[in-house]
Design a protein around this motif. Structure first.
Motif, PDB file in Angstrom:
ATOM      1  N   PHE A 275      64.702  49.285 -23.762  1.00  0.00           N
ATOM      2  CA  PHE A 275      64.623  50.241 -24.868  1.00  0.00           C
ATOM      3  C   PHE A 275      65.792  49.998 -25.813  1.00  0.00           C
ATOM      4  CE2 PHE A 275      62.410  52.283 -21.408  1.00  0.00           C
ATOM      5  CZ  PHE A 275      61.367  52.982 -22.003  1.00  0.00           C
TER       6      PHE A 275
ATOM      7  N   GLU B  86      65.696  55.093 -24.004  1.00  0.00           N
ATOM      8  CA  GLU B  86      65.907  54.662 -22.623  1.00  0.00           C
ATOM      9  C   GLU B  86      66.447  55.828 -21.792  1.00  0.00           C
ATOM     10  OE1 GLU B  86      67.801  50.939 -22.398  1.00  0.00           O
ATOM     11  OE2 GLU B  86      68.394  51.131 -20.312  1.00  0.00           O
TER      12      GLU B  86
ATOM     13  N   ARG C  69      80.280  47.191 -24.973  1.00  0.00           N
ATOM     14  CA  ARG C  69      78.940  47.766 -25.114  1.00  0.00           C
ATOM     15  C   ARG C  69      79.043  49.268 -24.904  1.00  0.00           C
ATOM     16  NH1 ARG C  69      74.062  48.071 -21.455  1.00  0.00           N
ATOM     17  NH2 ARG C  69      75.530  47.472 -19.842  1.00  0.00           N
TER      18      ARG C  69
ATOM     19  N   ASP D  62      71.420  46.969 -28.340  1.00  0.00           N
ATOM     20  CA  ASP D  62      72.441  47.864 -27.811  1.00  0.00           C
ATOM     21  C   ASP D  62      73.462  48.172 -28.899  1.00  0.00           C
ATOM     22  OD1 ASP D  62      72.456  48.525 -24.742  1.00  0.00           O
ATOM     23  OD2 ASP D  62      71.598  46.509 -24.928  1.00  0.00           O
TER      24      ASP D  62
ATOM     25  N   SER E 145      76.151  51.531 -25.365  1.00  0.00           N
ATOM     26  CA  SER E 145      74.915  52.167 -24.887  1.00  0.00           C
ATOM     27  C   SER E 145      74.687  51.857 -23.404  1.00  0.00           C
ATOM     28  CB  SER E 145      73.719  51.727 -25.730  1.00  0.00           C
ATOM     29  OG  SER E 145      73.755  50.332 -26.003  1.00  0.00           O
TER      30      SER E 145
ATOM     31  N   GLY F 290      72.032  50.965 -18.386  1.00  0.00           N
ATOM     32  CA  GLY F 290      71.567  50.741 -19.756  1.00  0.00           C
ATOM     33  C   GLY F 290      70.998  49.362 -19.965  1.00  0.00           C
ATOM     34  N   ASN F 291      70.331  48.827 -18.971  1.00  0.00           N
ATOM     35  CA  ASN F 291      69.738  47.502 -19.111  1.00  0.00           C
ATOM     36  C   ASN F 291      68.222  47.521 -19.026  1.00  0.00           C
ATOM     37  OD1 ASN F 291      71.596  45.339 -19.727  1.00  0.00           O
ATOM     38  ND2 ASN F 291      72.692  46.021 -17.892  1.00  0.00           N
ATOM     39  N   GLY F 292      67.614  48.639 -19.465  1.00  0.00           N
ATOM     40  CA  GLY F 292      66.164  48.677 -19.598  1.00  0.00           C
ATOM     41  C   GLY F 292      65.751  48.105 -20.948  1.00  0.00           C
TER      42      GLY F 292
ATOM     43  N   ASP G 234      69.681  42.836 -20.895  1.00  0.00           N
ATOM     44  CA  ASP G 234      68.325  43.157 -21.332  1.00  0.00           C
ATOM     45  C   ASP G 234      67.960  42.390 -22.611  1.00  0.00           C
ATOM     46  OD1 ASP G 234      69.389  44.525 -23.576  1.00  0.00           O
ATOM     47  OD2 ASP G 234      69.629  46.343 -22.391  1.00  0.00           O
TER      48      ASP G 234
HETATM   49 CA   LIG Z   1      70.562  48.132 -23.338  1.00  0.00          CA
END
Ligand SMILES: [Ca+2]
Ligand SMILES: [Ca+2]
Ligand SMILES: [Ca+2]
Ligand SMILES: [Ca+2]
Length: 734
Positions: free
Chosen positions: A551, A577, A535, A522, A537, A547-549, A518
């Motif tokens: 936000f 997110e 990662r 993060d 988040s 978690g790849n939106g 994204d």
């Molecule tokens: Ca993310």
């Protein structure tokens, strides 16, 4: 799952008549955590608007509220009142930590000791005789939290601080030692000691106890001020106070910097004469830290600039060297990191900025220090940022310093990797440092080894001066814009280490691992033990494309609000997110990452309900990781019906034995009950709870509409929070 969990709960309640350790799946909590209400139901019509500090065992929380309750002897209008909630076997109970109005008409909390055993308030008293409208006197009051909150249990630290007759003055609290025994502040604009007359910008150190003393910090070894016209800056980094231990835990070391050109008034950063870094040890001796060290000579070869006296400061040559910036110290003050373009060791042959480490101690060892702490000297000096090929390290700044001084994480534009390390990185398929990029490195002060972590993002598609596809195109180029520069240039950055420095947790806009696709920020965890960057988040069970939106996710920017358990295995963060299927409110929620054994990518769980009508943006984890604290206006247990903000603990295997139906008799304020008391909104399939047990088992969160909006809005604007982070030198303090 829910009906199965419901059945389990009903069986447990029926058979045992008590309920504890209910599995999380029955709760709306995605882990083995149970909500416990930490702040009391009755809060004088206000909310519990801020968590000030959490004890390392997770059994104590100091929080702030505008309300007066729990037997508080006063109500500090506008500044908020501190309270201590402690967890007992049956419930969380609250005591006030508020100085009585009779002794403290105007007061503000400035510090809480790490184990919550003492709190420190700055109090305005007076007025000066004949100046009826001005508060002309200040004092600090310390209170032991195991004593009743009565006037006799508030102790004056040192003395009342009085300015000259009929002159308005104020003091700016800057920081205190962790044990609250040493307080450092500035006095503006009048001098409080004769030695400060005719000077400006001096710092004072106030020491309580049986031999109270008020003294200047920025003085040489004859007691004269080092700079008369330029400010003395506590733990200075770009004229900001660093939160990374500028005062050691017991107050024995105070790190400061000031202008070293006699008579100079060129104080401003852009046109400044050189500033050097000093440490005041035990209030009895000043050592210059940022200078070449000759260990064969007395006082490390320091000879005073004026008069040639051995050990006097500034040491000869200080005014001709480039300035130094404090970058952080170990909590015991024995290790300090600073940056300078001056060449302080033989290997440093470039004019670029380098990171140095100095050790402070007694030449005769620990025993000598115990008998006379004033014997301390600079024992060693190491250039941390070292390019094996002789190039410039070009250090940009420090991201974090481990409290034990064992690790420092810093950013440098140079390639500091050795050919061997490079080969290893390439062999493992990992990125390698690029010259000109904002490379993040970890330094181990025991092995003196530098290792590459990652490169960070300084602008759109840019890391430093290097084009970097891992940096999103939408980033900004300037400090304060969407980029990572705050991590090493500001002290409000989101980065923390464990006490041993092995784990660094930070938030970055960079796509630092392959699974981050994204353009949002993060949270990451680096393990210096294994070299693994992970990662944090992620999505719960892979939610929202894992978690790849678009936000952002983040952690607390305050070092006394822990984001990582001390073993590094658990991280708490916030994001708007929808990282869980249950995060349906489109607002910021709290999540926990559990790294487990370290294998795999770890597991994320929603901690807040996901259904509140307000964002939850701040959260703190206990040292052991068992407790996750946050504040929310949503009622997460049945007796929380006030619609006001409360402190909650999502506690691992938490919950209390349920109170008997008849309950215990109420005491004091508790008899008054909440100001509004609508019936809890129970969701079908849930079980109601008898009053008394303030924990959330089997009940879905009580979603309150906008109850008592005015009070809530006021309650969310508490002003009293300890500000250790990122204060500018001017206009700080309470
Ligand atoms: Ca993310
Ligand atoms: Ca250099
Ligand atoms: Ca990202
Ligand atoms: Ca509430």
């Amino acid at each position: 799952m829910r009906s199965w969990g419901f059945l389990v709960v009903v069986l447990v309640v029926l058979v045992l008549g008590v309920c504890c350790c209910v599995s999380g799946s029955a709760l709306g909590l995605g882990s083995d955590r149970v909500y416990e209400m930490v702040s009391p139901p009755f809060k004088g019509g206000y909310g519990a608007n801020a968590i000030e500090r959490v004890s390392s065992d997770g059994d104590g929380v100091v929080f702030n509220s505008l309300g007066a309750f729990a037997g508080s002897p006063s109500s500090l209008t506008g500044t908020g009142n501190a309270y201590l909630a402690r967890r007992g076997g049956l419930e969380w109970s609250t005591i006030p930590l508020v100085p009585p109005a009779a002794i403290a008409p105007q007061a503000g909390l400035v510090a809480v000791s790490p184990n919550l055993d003492s709190v420190l308030y700055r109090v305005k008293v007076g007025p000066n005789e004949g100046v009826a409208t001005l508060f002309g006197e200040n004092e600090f009051l310390v209170h032991r939290t195991d004593m009743p909150d009565t006037a006799t249990n508030w102790e004056l630290v040192g003395m009342v601080l009085k300015g000259p007759y009929e002159q308005r003055f104020d003091i700016n609290f800057q920081d205190s030692s962790a044990d609250l025994s040493h307080i450092v502040f500035a006095s503006d604009p009048v001098p409080l000691l004769a030695k400060a007359e005719g000077t400006s910008g001096q710092l004072y150190e106030l020491v309580g106890g049986s031999m109270p003393v008020l003294r200047l910090v920025g003085v040489n070894n004859k007691g004269g001020v080092i700079s008369a016209l330029c400010p003395v800056i506590l733990g200075s980094h770009s004229n900001r106070i660093s939160p990374l231990n500028p005062i050691s835990a017991n107050g024995g070391e105070v790190f400061f910097s000031t202008n070293v050109v006699p008579g100079s008034s060129a104080c401003e950063d852009d046109h400044s004469d050189p500033k050097q870094l000093f440490v005041r040890v035990s209030g009895s001796r000043t050592l210059e830290v940022s200078r070449p060290l000759d260990t064969a000579e007395p006082f490390g070869g320091c000879v005073g600039e004026v008069g040639g006296v051995a050990g006097e400061v500034p040491c000869k040559g200080a005014g001709g060297r480039a300035s130094a910036e404090f970058d952080g110290a170990s909590s015991d003050g024995s290790v300090v990191f600073f940056t300078t373009a001056a060449q302080l060791v033989g290997e440093d042959r470039d004019s670029g900025n380098d990171l140095y480490m100095a050790r402070i101690g007694c030449p005769g060892g620990v025993q000598e220090c115990e008998s006379d702490p004033g014997r301390k000297e600079v024992l060693s000096l190491v250039q941390v940022s070292h390019d094996p090929t002789g190039g410039e390290a070009s250090v940009q700044g420090v991201v974090s310093v481990a409290p034990d001084g064992s690790h420092v994480y810093f950013v440098a534009r140079g390639d500091l990797s050795s050919p061997v390390e490079r080969e290893v990185l390439v062999g493992e398929g990992r990125a390698v440092p690029q010259a000109g990029a904002d490379n993040l490195y970890a330094y181990d002060s025991m092995t003196e080894n530098v290792s590459f972590v990652t490169d960070l993002c300084s602008g759109p598609g840019l890391s430093g001066e290097v084009v970097d596809g891992a940096c999103p195109a939408g980033l900004g180029e300037y400090l304060g814009a969407r980029n990572d520069m705050g991590l090493w240039l500001l002290r409000t950055h989101e980065s923390q280490t464990t006490d041993d420095g092995r784990f660094l947790v930070f938030s970055s806009y960079g796509r630092l691992v392959a699974s981050d696709g994204d353009s949002a920020r993060d949270v990451y965890r680096f393990d210096a033990g294994t070299g693994v960057l992970a990662r944090v988040s992620l999505g719960e069970d892979g939610a929202d494309a894992n978690g790849n939106g678009e936000f952002d996710a983040g952690i607390s920017g305050e070092l006394d609000q822990r984001a990582v358990s001390n073993d590094g295995s658990r991280v708490v963060f916030t994001s708007a997110e929808p990282l869980s299927e249950r995060a349906v409110n489109g607002l910021s929620n709290v999540y926990e990452w559990d790294g487990g054994s370290g294998e795999g990518e770890g597991r994320v769980s929603l901690v807040s309900s996901g259904s509140a009508n307000e964002s939850v943006t701040r959260t703190v984890i206990s040292s052991g990781g068992g407790d996750l604290f946050f504040v929310t206006s949503q009622g997460l247990v049945p007796q929380d019906t006030d619609g006001a903000v409360d402190v909650y603990d999502a506690r691992l295997d938490g919950g209390f034995p349920q109170a008997p139906a008849e309950g215990r008799p109420c005491e004091g304020d508790a008899c008054q009950g909440p100001l509004t008391n609508p019936a809890p909104l129970l969701v079908a399939g849930s079980v109601s709870q008898a009053p008394g047990g303030n924990f959330g088992h089997s009940v879905k969160p009580v979603i309150k509409k906008k109850v008592r909006r005015e009070k809530k809005a006021k309650g969310s604007k508490g002003k009293v929070r300890r500000r250790r982070v990122g204060r500018s030198v001017g206009g700080r303090g309470q």
